[in-house]
Write a protein that holds these residues in place. Structure first.
Motif, PDB file in Angstrom:
ATOM      1  N   ARG A  57      -8.309  42.890  67.934  1.00 54.89           N
ATOM      2  CA  ARG A  57      -7.018  43.324  67.387  1.00 54.89           C
ATOM      3  C   ARG A  57      -7.073  44.798  66.971  1.00 54.89           C
ATOM      4  O   ARG A  57      -6.165  45.573  67.263  1.00 54.89           O
ATOM      5  N   ASN A  58      -8.150  45.186  66.307  1.00 53.30           N
ATOM      6  CA  ASN A  58      -8.288  46.577  65.864  1.00 53.30           C
ATOM      7  C   ASN A  58      -8.374  47.537  67.043  1.00 53.30           C
ATOM      8  O   ASN A  58      -7.828  48.647  67.002  1.00 53.30           O
TER       9      ASN A  58
ATOM     10  N   CYS B 240     -11.563  41.119  76.456  1.00 51.80           N
ATOM     11  CA  CYS B 240     -10.786  39.878  76.532  1.00 51.80           C
ATOM     12  C   CYS B 240     -11.460  38.852  77.454  1.00 51.80           C
ATOM     13  O   CYS B 240     -11.540  37.658  77.127  1.00 51.80           O
ATOM     14  N   ILE B 241     -11.948  39.327  78.585  1.00 51.89           N
ATOM     15  CA  ILE B 241     -12.611  38.423  79.535  1.00 51.89           C
ATOM     16  C   ILE B 241     -13.853  37.808  78.909  1.00 51.89           C
ATOM     17  O   ILE B 241     -14.119  36.602  79.060  1.00 51.89           O
ATOM     18  N   ASP B 242     -14.624  38.608  78.184  1.00 49.68           N
ATOM     19  CA  ASP B 242     -15.831  38.089  77.536  1.00 49.68           C
ATOM     20  C   ASP B 242     -15.476  37.013  76.513  1.00 49.68           C
ATOM     21  O   ASP B 242     -16.152  35.973  76.425  1.00 49.68           O
ATOM     22  N   LEU B 243     -14.439  37.239  75.737  1.00 48.10           N
ATOM     23  CA  LEU B 243     -14.034  36.255  74.733  1.00 48.10           C
ATOM     24  C   LEU B 243     -13.566  34.958  75.394  1.00 48.10           C
ATOM     25  O   LEU B 243     -13.855  33.864  74.913  1.00 48.10           O
ATOM     26  N   LEU B 244     -12.839  35.094  76.493  1.00 51.18           N
ATOM     27  CA  LEU B 244     -12.355  33.908  77.203  1.00 51.18           C
ATOM     28  C   LEU B 244     -13.500  33.136  77.852  1.00 51.18           C
ATOM     29  O   LEU B 244     -13.559  31.900  77.795  1.00 51.18           O
ATOM     30  N   ALA B 245     -14.427  33.860  78.449  1.00 48.92           N
ATOM     31  CA  ALA B 245     -15.495  33.219  79.212  1.00 48.92           C
ATOM     32  C   ALA B 245     -16.598  32.655  78.322  1.00 48.92           C
ATOM     33  O   ALA B 245     -17.132  31.569  78.583  1.00 48.92           O
TER      34      ALA B 245
ATOM     35  N   SER C  70      -2.355  37.369  74.611  1.00 49.97           N
ATOM     36  CA  SER C  70      -1.285  38.300  74.240  1.00 49.97           C
ATOM     37  C   SER C  70      -1.829  39.716  74.102  1.00 49.97           C
ATOM     38  O   SER C  70      -1.178  40.683  74.509  1.00 49.97           O
ATOM     39  N   SER C  71      -3.015  39.831  73.538  1.00 53.38           N
ATOM     40  CA  SER C  71      -3.628  41.154  73.377  1.00 53.38           C
ATOM     41  C   SER C  71      -3.854  41.812  74.732  1.00 53.38           C
ATOM     42  O   SER C  71      -3.616  43.012  74.908  1.00 53.38           O
TER      43      SER C  71
ATOM     44  N   THR D 213       3.821  39.263  70.987  1.00 51.15           N
ATOM     45  CA  THR D 213       3.451  39.006  69.594  1.00 51.15           C
ATOM     46  C   THR D 213       4.129  37.740  69.084  1.00 51.15           C
ATOM     47  O   THR D 213       3.505  36.904  68.412  1.00 51.15           O
ATOM     48  N   LEU D 214       5.402  37.587  69.416  1.00 49.36           N
ATOM     49  CA  LEU D 214       6.128  36.388  69.006  1.00 49.36           C
ATOM     50  C   LEU D 214       5.458  35.139  69.587  1.00 49.36           C
ATOM     51  O   LEU D 214       5.302  34.127  68.897  1.00 49.36           O
ATOM     52  N   TYR D 215       5.063  35.221  70.842  1.00 48.62           N
ATOM     53  CA  TYR D 215       4.386  34.078  71.470  1.00 48.62           C
ATOM     54  C   TYR D 215       3.038  33.823  70.802  1.00 48.62           C
ATOM     55  O   TYR D 215       2.654  32.673  70.567  1.00 48.62           O
ATOM     56  N   MET D 216       2.341  34.896  70.481  1.00 43.51           N
ATOM     57  CA  MET D 216       1.031  34.776  69.844  1.00 43.51           C
ATOM     58  C   MET D 216       1.141  34.058  68.496  1.00 43.51           C
ATOM     59  O   MET D 216       0.332  33.187  68.170  1.00 43.51           O
ATOM     60  N   VAL D 217       2.164  34.415  67.732  1.00 46.15           N
ATOM     61  CA  VAL D 217       2.296  33.893  66.372  1.00 46.15           C
ATOM     62  C   VAL D 217       2.887  32.488  66.352  1.00 46.15           C
ATOM     63  O   VAL D 217       2.405  31.602  65.630  1.00 46.15           O
ATOM     64  N   GLU D 218       3.945  32.273  67.139  1.00 42.89           N
ATOM     65  CA  GLU D 218       4.697  31.014  67.025  1.00 42.89           C
ATOM     66  C   GLU D 218       4.757  30.194  68.315  1.00 42.89           C
ATOM     67  O   GLU D 218       5.476  29.197  68.372  1.00 42.89           O
TER      68      GLU D 218
END
Length: 226
Positions: free
Chosen positions: A14-15, A64-69, A83-84, A214-219
């Motif tokens: 996120r940062n 992102c790929i590393d986090l997913l995999a 979303s990120s 962001t909306l999809y990410m949150v809700e």
């Protein structure tokens, strides 16, 4: 401990996305300043700085790929990562549009269409991108809807600006004494202004995309995506 490390990686993602947005917004602001001041040095700074934006995008893609995999996230974490990644794509494209504006500055050699306030339109797009990223940082649902509503106003301003340019073109008198180079210069001015307006409108569209993700990410709400 492994779960803590995983949460730290999500926070870092996120940062990093927020940092990329700061770089992109800075490029957009510089491009508008270069256009206003006809500053070729600043325009080149924006153009040459696009490589940094592209590198940030590729680094975040890999993150992102590393986090997913490696982490196999579910539910909210999965939406955050997906979303990120989509948001970084929009930011990279805003960087491309800033580069376009800088290139138009290099091509311009005279003032045209003073009644079209490009700087005001540009300031609105910067605010929209910044507010969209604030919504992402703070998981602010209300702000997401607000950004989408503001885009309607931006679209209308861009439509009016384009109509003004075309009206001025129609009303411009081109007589037999006008040289071919004069006519070509006029058409280039018109084309450049229309492209500038179009690109700023697209920046607003990308801000809405950020809000939608962001909306999809949150809700888990895809209302603004479609």
């Amino acid at each position: 401990m492994p779960r803590e490390s995983y949460q730290e990686k999500l926070d870092a993602l996120r940062n990093d996305v927020l940092y990329m947005s700061e770089v992109v917004v800075d490029r957009l602001r510089l491009a508008l300043e270069a256009m206003e001041q006809k500053d070729e040095e600043t325009a080149w700074e924006v153009i040459e700085g696009d490589d940094e934006v592209n590198e940030l995008y590729l680094d975040l893609e890999e993150e992102c790929i590393d986090l997913l995999a490696l982490q196999q996230p579910v539910a909210g974490d999965l939406r955050l990562i997906a979303s990120s990644f989509k948001i970084t794509t929009d930011l990279e494209r805003v960087g491309d549009l800033a580069t376009n504006l800088a290139e138009y500055t290099l091509d311009a050699d005279r003032d045209m269409f003073p009644e079209v306030d490009i700087q005001a339109i540009g300031a609105t797009t910067i605010e929209m991108v910044e507010d969209a990223m604030d919504a992402y940082a703070e998981a602010d649902v209300e702000a997401c809807y607000n950004i989408a509503e503001r885009d309607d106003d931006l679209d209308e301003r861009c439509r009016q600006a384009s109509e003004t340019v075309m009206r001025d073109l129609i009303e411009t008198e081109i007589d037999t004494e006008s040289s071919e180079s004069d006519v070509e210069a006029l058409m280039n001015d018109v084309s450049r202004m229309l492209l500038t307006v179009r690109d700023l409108e697209r920046v607003g569209d990308h801000a809405v995309n950020v809000a939608a993700r962001t909306l999809y990410m949150v809700e888990k709400d895809d209302e603004l995506i479609y």
